[in-house]
Design a protein around this motif. Sequence first.
Motif, PDB file in Angstrom:
ATOM      1  N   ALA A  91      15.152 -14.665 -15.509  1.00  0.00           N
ATOM      2  CA  ALA A  91      13.962 -15.241 -16.145  1.00  0.00           C
ATOM      3  C   ALA A  91      14.336 -16.276 -17.196  1.00  0.00           C
ATOM      4  CB  ALA A  91      13.111 -14.136 -16.772  1.00  0.00           C
ATOM      5  N   GLU A  92      15.538 -16.163 -17.744  1.00  0.00           N
ATOM      6  CA  GLU A  92      16.031 -17.124 -18.728  1.00  0.00           C
ATOM      7  C   GLU A  92      17.455 -17.531 -18.308  1.00  0.00           C
ATOM      8  OE1 GLU A  92      15.538 -14.640 -22.259  1.00  0.00           O
ATOM      9  OE2 GLU A  92      13.830 -15.914 -22.831  1.00  0.00           O
ATOM     10  N   PRO A  93      17.559 -18.329 -17.248  1.00  0.00           N
ATOM     11  CA  PRO A  93      18.877 -18.628 -16.669  1.00  0.00           C
ATOM     12  C   PRO A  93      19.838 -19.313 -17.628  1.00  0.00           C
ATOM     13  CG  PRO A  93      17.169 -20.070 -15.761  1.00  0.00           C
ATOM     14  CD  PRO A  93      16.462 -18.998 -16.513  1.00  0.00           C
ATOM     15  N   GLU A  94      19.323 -19.889 -18.708  1.00  0.00           N
ATOM     16  CA  GLU A  94      20.218 -20.513 -19.678  1.00  0.00           C
ATOM     17  C   GLU A  94      21.147 -19.488 -20.330  1.00  0.00           C
ATOM     18  OE1 GLU A  94      16.306 -19.638 -21.835  1.00  0.00           O
ATOM     19  OE2 GLU A  94      16.940 -20.414 -19.868  1.00  0.00           O
ATOM     20  N   ASN A  95      20.808 -18.198 -20.214  1.00  0.00           N
ATOM     21  CA  ASN A  95      21.656 -17.150 -20.779  1.00  0.00           C
ATOM     22  C   ASN A  95      22.762 -16.690 -19.823  1.00  0.00           C
ATOM     23  OD1 ASN A  95      20.183 -17.036 -23.199  1.00  0.00           O
ATOM     24  ND2 ASN A  95      18.677 -15.645 -22.285  1.00  0.00           N
ATOM     25  N   ILE A  96      22.699 -17.148 -18.572  1.00  0.00           N
ATOM     26  CA  ILE A  96      23.679 -16.695 -17.581  1.00  0.00           C
ATOM     27  C   ILE A  96      25.105 -17.121 -17.924  1.00  0.00           C
ATOM     28  CG2 ILE A  96      24.403 -16.967 -15.162  1.00  0.00           C
ATOM     29  CD1 ILE A  96      21.447 -16.898 -14.388  1.00  0.00           C
ATOM     30  N   PRO A  97      25.360 -18.390 -18.291  1.00  0.00           N
ATOM     31  CA  PRO A  97      26.755 -18.776 -18.557  1.00  0.00           C
ATOM     32  C   PRO A  97      27.431 -17.942 -19.635  1.00  0.00           C
ATOM     33  CG  PRO A  97      25.386 -20.726 -18.320  1.00  0.00           C
ATOM     34  CD  PRO A  97      24.456 -19.551 -18.377  1.00  0.00           C
ATOM     35  N   ALA A  98      26.714 -17.629 -20.722  1.00  0.00           N
ATOM     36  CA  ALA A  98      27.322 -16.843 -21.787  1.00  0.00           C
ATOM     37  C   ALA A  98      27.691 -15.449 -21.294  1.00  0.00           C
ATOM     38  CB  ALA A  98      26.372 -16.751 -22.976  1.00  0.00           C
ATOM     39  N   ALA A  99      26.804 -14.847 -20.479  1.00  0.00           N
ATOM     40  CA  ALA A  99      27.088 -13.517 -19.944  1.00  0.00           C
ATOM     41  C   ALA A  99      28.284 -13.563 -19.000  1.00  0.00           C
ATOM     42  CB  ALA A  99      25.855 -12.973 -19.223  1.00  0.00           C
ATOM     43  N   VAL A 100      28.340 -14.595 -18.159  1.00  0.00           N
ATOM     44  CA  VAL A 100      29.473 -14.731 -17.234  1.00  0.00           C
ATOM     45  C   VAL A 100      30.758 -14.990 -18.006  1.00  0.00           C
ATOM     46  CG1 VAL A 100      30.445 -16.145 -15.381  1.00  0.00           C
ATOM     47  CG2 VAL A 100      28.038 -15.454 -15.294  1.00  0.00           C
ATOM     48  N   ALA A 101      30.675 -15.826 -19.048  1.00  0.00           N
ATOM     49  CA  ALA A 101      31.862 -16.108 -19.856  1.00  0.00           C
ATOM     50  C   ALA A 101      32.412 -14.829 -20.487  1.00  0.00           C
ATOM     51  CB  ALA A 101      31.528 -17.128 -20.944  1.00  0.00           C
ATOM     52  N   ALA A 102      31.516 -13.980 -21.004  1.00  0.00           N
ATOM     53  CA  ALA A 102      31.950 -12.727 -21.610  1.00  0.00           C
ATOM     54  C   ALA A 102      32.559 -11.798 -20.559  1.00  0.00           C
ATOM     55  CB  ALA A 102      30.773 -12.048 -22.302  1.00  0.00           C
ATOM     56  N   HIS A 103      31.977 -11.807 -19.356  1.00  0.00           N
ATOM     57  CA  HIS A 103      32.475 -10.963 -18.273  1.00  0.00           C
ATOM     58  C   HIS A 103      33.868 -11.418 -17.842  1.00  0.00           C
ATOM     59  CE1 HIS A 103      31.735  -7.914 -15.222  1.00  0.00           C
ATOM     60  NE2 HIS A 103      32.165  -8.753 -14.290  1.00  0.00           N
ATOM     61  N   VAL A 104      34.042 -12.718 -17.680  1.00  0.00           N
ATOM     62  CA  VAL A 104      35.355 -13.246 -17.289  1.00  0.00           C
ATOM     63  C   VAL A 104      36.388 -12.954 -18.364  1.00  0.00           C
ATOM     64  CG1 VAL A 104      36.637 -15.373 -16.826  1.00  0.00           C
ATOM     65  CG2 VAL A 104      34.405 -15.020 -15.775  1.00  0.00           C
ATOM     66  N   ALA A 105      35.992 -13.091 -19.625  1.00  0.00           N
ATOM     67  CA  ALA A 105      36.910 -12.784 -20.728  1.00  0.00           C
ATOM     68  C   ALA A 105      37.340 -11.329 -20.670  1.00  0.00           C
ATOM     69  CB  ALA A 105      36.263 -13.106 -22.063  1.00  0.00           C
ATOM     70  N   ALA A 106      36.394 -10.424 -20.421  1.00  0.00           N
ATOM     71  CA  ALA A 106      36.733  -9.001 -20.338  1.00  0.00           C
ATOM     72  C   ALA A 106      37.658  -8.725 -19.168  1.00  0.00           C
ATOM     73  CB  ALA A 106      35.452  -8.173 -20.202  1.00  0.00           C
ATOM     74  N   PHE A 107      37.439  -9.441 -18.038  1.00  0.00           N
ATOM     75  CA  PHE A 107      38.295  -9.259 -16.883  1.00  0.00           C
ATOM     76  C   PHE A 107      39.712  -9.747 -17.185  1.00  0.00           C
ATOM     77  CE2 PHE A 107      40.151 -10.702 -12.864  1.00  0.00           C
ATOM     78  CZ  PHE A 107      40.026  -9.566 -12.100  1.00  0.00           C
ATOM     79  N   THR A 108      39.819 -10.925 -17.782  1.00  0.00           N
ATOM     80  CA  THR A 108      41.150 -11.475 -18.037  1.00  0.00           C
ATOM     81  C   THR A 108      41.885 -10.683 -19.108  1.00  0.00           C
ATOM     82  OG1 THR A 108      40.271 -13.068 -19.635  1.00  0.00           O
ATOM     83  CG2 THR A 108      40.452 -13.784 -17.349  1.00  0.00           C
ATOM     84  N   GLU A 109      41.136 -10.049 -19.990  1.00  0.00           N
ATOM     85  CA  GLU A 109      41.758  -9.238 -21.044  1.00  0.00           C
ATOM     86  C   GLU A 109      42.010  -7.795 -20.599  1.00  0.00           C
ATOM     87  OE1 GLU A 109      38.983  -9.644 -24.178  1.00  0.00           O
ATOM     88  OE2 GLU A 109      39.360 -11.792 -24.462  1.00  0.00           O
ATOM     89  N   GLY A 110      41.505  -7.457 -19.406  1.00  0.00           N
ATOM     90  CA  GLY A 110      41.717  -6.104 -18.891  1.00  0.00           C
ATOM     91  C   GLY A 110      40.878  -5.049 -19.567  1.00  0.00           C
TER      92      GLY A 110
END
Length: 341
Positions: free
Chosen positions: A320-339
């Motif tokens: 509903a607010e797609p402008e928030n998607i990049p920040a959520a994906v960025a946090a997810h990728v960061a968590a993945f790369t940090e294990g």
Amino acid sequence: MAASSAPLTASGVDWTALRNFAMLRGQLRVSLTPRCNVKCWFCHNEGDVPPPFTHLHREAQPRARELAAHDYVNAMGELIAAGLKRVYFTGGEPLTSPLARPVLTRLPAHGPDVTYTLITNGTLVRTHQEWLATTGLDKVKVSLHYFSDDSFRAIANTRIGIATVLDGIEAARETFERVELNTLIQRENQHELHDILSFALDRRLPVQFIELVDTDFNVGRQSSAIGAQGIIDHLRTLTSDENIEVSGVGQGRRVFRVDGIEIDVIHRELGRHHVGQCGTCPVRNQCVEGFWALRLDHAGGVQPCLLRDDVRMDIRPLLAEPENIPAAVAAHVAAFTEGTL
């Protein structure tokens, strides 16, 4: 991953991992459907239940579709604006999806270095050629894992003839400036690999030869998997122009140029680019990809690893607010790369 000069933050989100992923030419793979009109035995279906498994086990169905065409377009637009440059449309077979036309004809405007690629089995390209010509696609990549009706039937369990695939390749050539082929190396097509290569070279089409990605769904066909050394040895009889690429995101590959045409071979022996959780991942030995793609699927998930749906993130609450998607994906990728997922 490679280090940026300084963390890029906005609203408390560290964008470094996502920006590095984009800088290293990571892919955003957008799955329009898990369905397909053929049933290749090795299909990984971008992490969902593949068609050949569903064909044998009717109770095993892929995730239900949750995204509408505008959801795809909006999510892609925001992720591209956040820095992702290489967008690949996959499936299943994307051209079987009713969303293919409304999505592909409404692609977000190209930014610098942004490319859109359709990955298809080729059987429906001629059927959809007219509207495909109106899209902003930069490239079509056709899967050509067979070169006869017999091998097509053995690999894809289909009654469609190979002539339909070859005509689809010609339709793509008529429509798009850049057409490429990809071929999974396997015992069922081992005798045809040289023919596929000759077909590509005669039409000046780049081709990529790929080693099998092991998944839980193809474990019963491990005897079909063969390595890339045979095609590498053959290419060395055709050219001395060979380079190795191991830097960045994804698999190591050998890149050959034959009369100016690029032929690359994904070669497991060259290693993969692993980050964070990959170091201790229980399925690391099966993986030939490394961390090279973020997958946006038809059910609203974003998954940084093909083989592990336990690291999949649901973005449906953000649509509903797609402008928030990049920040959520960025946090997810960061968590993945940090294990820390």
